[in-house]
Design an enzyme around this catalytic site. Sequence first.
Site, PDB file in Angstrom:
ATOM      1  N   HIS A 242       0.893  -1.313   0.051  1.00  0.00           N
ATOM      2  CA  HIS A 242      -0.036  -0.071  -0.074  1.00  0.00           C
ATOM      3  C   HIS A 242       0.901   1.230   0.032  1.00  0.00           C
ATOM      4  CE1 HIS A 242      -3.305  -2.782   1.036  1.00  0.00           C
ATOM      5  NE2 HIS A 242      -3.975  -1.651   0.767  1.00  0.00           N
TER       6      HIS A 242
ATOM      7  N   LYS B 140      -0.823   5.163   4.800  1.00  0.00           N
ATOM      8  CA  LYS B 140      -1.874   4.053   5.204  1.00  0.00           C
ATOM      9  C   LYS B 140      -1.457   3.931   6.783  1.00  0.00           C
ATOM     10  CE  LYS B 140      -4.211  -0.266   4.611  1.00  0.00           C
ATOM     11  NZ  LYS B 140      -5.445   0.200   5.118  1.00  0.00           N
TER      12      LYS B 140
END
Length: 258
Positions: free
Chosen positions: A144, A148
């Site tokens: 990701h 995040k």
Amino acid sequence: MTEAADRGHDNPIRVGVLGARGRMGAQVVQAVESSPDTTLVAAVDAGDDRAGIVDAGAEVVVDFTHPDAVMDNLRFAVTHGVHAVVGTTGFTDERLATVREWLTPEPGLGVLIAPNFALGAVLAMRFAEQAARFYPACEVIELHHDRKADAPSGTAAHTARLVGRARAAAGLGPAPDATTSELPGARGATVEGVRVHSVRLPGLVAHEEILFGGTGETLTIRHDSLDRSSFMPGVLLGVRSVLRRPGLTVGLENVLEL
Ligand SMILES: NC(=O)c1ccc[n+]([C@@H]2O[C@H](COP(=O)([O-])OP(=O)(O)OC[C@H]3O[C@@H](n4cnc5c(N)ncnc54)[C@H](O)[C@@H]3O)[C@@H](O)[C@H]2O)c1
Ligand SMILES: O=C(O)C1=N[C@H](C(=O)O)CCC1
């Protein structure tokens, strides 16, 4: 990804968005405004008064906030009789049980919680669940963007739970692993007996690989969200369907009837 809509532009679904200034919330605001069968009635972020959602007569609230904020938001929605579509991560079995308790006195109300609204991610999870019983070993890698907040991703945790439960139901024991010496973290986190590894890099959006190993072969199932627009058809489908799905639904796969 469509579902026969019985609400049109003359009677659109009234939607409020929580986390409206965030990466996901801002896209949800646009998607709700652009869709002919939904209308945005409230856009709320941290520091705003979320009573605006109720005052504006929202029928459905969409939450993309933070794992630390989502339970309070959800309780607010349920106690005010507003259906909820939740993309925020951080849902454990205990949290889900709490949401079910809140819904008990509200039999007409629907809550949809989905760790991932992208069609391909939902399919990848289902394919992984189906493959799980055929392989002695499985590990998950999620990748990701560097902004995040949580690790592992909600999607990876959900995938590992599905795979782990399918492995247990098939009577599979622990995956073979001869590691006797390791740096802490080198073998990842363990969810339902399945190793999960998290990568964070600028430039990424949301990606997941589920790797299976067997006799002389491996199987890799991979999904890539290259843009947050990938989540919007699923969010809109959730908004339309939650109105006629009383109780708690966990996972978009149930709405898609996969
Ligand atoms: N289910 C999915 O398909 C999916 C897809 C992408 C992201 N997510 C999840 O959605 C969540 C948000 O992700 P993001 O990238 O948009 O994060 P973000 O940090 O960009 O946005 C979150 C927003 O929520 C706001 N916020 C925080 N607390 C709030 C509160 N109590 N009330 C209202 N607003 C509040 C923040 O100010 C921020 O603007 C994360 O948990 C992420 O993992 C899920
Ligand atoms: O960008 C995020 O944050 C994402 N969160 C979800 C998760 O944790 O699985 C879905 C993918 C994007």
